[in-house]
Design a protein around this motif. Structure first.
Motif, PDB file in Angstrom:
ATOM      1  N   ASN A 112      -5.404   1.953  -8.533  1.00 15.68           N
ATOM      2  CA  ASN A 112      -4.116   1.453  -8.172  1.00 15.68           C
ATOM      3  C   ASN A 112      -3.304   1.594  -9.348  1.00 15.68           C
TER       4      ASN A 112
ATOM      5  N   CYS B 240       0.909  -0.937   0.133  1.00 19.09           N
ATOM      6  CA  CYS B 240       0.117  -0.096   0.198  1.00 19.09           C
ATOM      7  C   CYS B 240       0.927   1.310  -0.060  1.00 19.09           C
TER       8      CYS B 240
ATOM      9  N   ARG C 183     -11.291   0.359  -8.437  1.00 17.21           N
ATOM     10  CA  ARG C 183     -10.211  -0.095  -7.600  1.00 17.21           C
ATOM     11  C   ARG C 183      -9.070  -0.315  -8.437  1.00 17.21           C
TER      12      ARG C 183
ATOM     13  N   TYR D 145       2.122   2.984  -3.310  1.00 15.76           N
ATOM     14  CA  TYR D 145       1.043   3.684  -4.149  1.00 15.76           C
ATOM     15  C   TYR D 145       1.141   5.104  -3.174  1.00 15.76           C
TER      16      TYR D 145
END
Length: 304
Positions: A289, A169, A285, A172
């Motif tokens: 991403n 995570c 989503r 990102y």
């Protein structure tokens, strides 16, 4: 990124994988700050740098669970070098035993070092790397236990799964700042990581994992003699960083494990259609991403 004269801080950087990474970084022309706990390991590391005619690293004594000391160390690194470009969260403990008999002390110690130590590194160093605007890289060293579980490694595995999720995570989040993030998952490596249970802190003495049988532990540690040279791991970490890879795998022998994980995961998916609304949310989503990975800052509005 050209690593020449860039600065790196490596936790647990005087032995094992940490020292392997430190040597690879030094060969690439990087300037180093290394945390340590064991004085003997620090002296051995210092001798290597002196023997190679390299700039001596900044050695800093640190328990990675000590937040106040971690903040001091981050300031010392910045003060000494001016800027910090690379953070390697490497320090960890390898402790095994039946998870169903574990106590709070077992959880608090293992998770506190293996996950909490990473958190402390990130909280203290990310603002400093962001501030100079030159970009950089964060490496979180986990383990193949971030993908592969086993009956004697429940808490250790949980800590490595947590590092994996956090790292994926964070990649990102930091892409817009030209800060790369890599998860490193080494397999069996020739280190002394197996003896962590012999160095259990007094404040976490209440364990449900059973008394440490030194002879049994040493027999288990013999398997580590067959492991990869830590320097080879370090070289692969440097190469993965340079290529800005999100996942750095160092050992080729885990192909069958990944194949089994993939097949089991696909088999577990229900064989039924999904409604259009849910499909659209998942499409958004995935799109968000991909945008985040390319350097765009993504907000909650981008997900619906």
């Amino acid at each position: 990124m050209d690593w020449q004269r860039r600065t790196a801080f490596i936790t647990g950087g005087v032995s094992g994988i940490g020292f392997g990474i430190a040597r690879a970084f030094s060969d690439a022309g990087m300037r180093l700050a290394l945390s340590y706990r064991n004085e003997s390991y620090k002296e051995d590391a210092a001798k290597w740098f002196a023997d190679q005619g390299r700039e001596a690293p900044l050695f800093l004594k640190l328990d990675v669970t000590d937040r106040a000391r971690f903040a001091e160390v981050a300031d010392e690194v910045e003060s000494h070098f001016g800027k910090i470009h690379v953070l390697v969260n490497n320090a960890g403990v390898s402790v095994f035993g039946p998870t169903d008999e574990a106590t709070y002390d077992d959880y608090d110690w293992i998770m506190g070092v293996n996950f909490g130590g990473n958190v402390n590194g990130l909280v203290n160093f990310i603002p400093k790397i962001k501030a100079h605007g030159e970009g950089g890289h964060i490496v979180n060293v986990a383990s193949m236990a971030a993908f592969i579980s086993g009956p004697q490694a429940g808490i250790y595995t949980a800590s490595k799964f947590a590092v994996r999720g956090l790292t994926e995570c964070l990649r990102y989040n930091l892409a817009p700042y030209n800060i790369g993030v890599s998860l490193v998952c080494p397999g069996l490596t020739n280190t002394n990581a197996w003896d962590s249970a012999l160095r259990r802190p007094e404040e976490f003495k209440e364990s449900g994992l059973g008394e440490v049988d030194k002879a049994e532990l040493e027999k288990f540690g013999g398997a580590f003699d067959l492991g990869m040279d830590p320097r080879e791991v370090g070289d692969k970490v440097l190469k993965g960083m340079t290529e800005n890879r999100g996942l750095i795998l160092t050992h080729p022998e885990h192909g069958p494990d990944f194949k089994e994980i993939y097949e089991a995961s696909m088999a577990a998916l229900p064989d039924e259609p999904a409604p259009e609304g849910r499909l659209e949310i998942e499409r958004l989503r995935r799109e968000a991403n991909r945008a985040a990975a390319s350097g765009k800052k993504v907000d909650l509005d981008d997900l619906t």
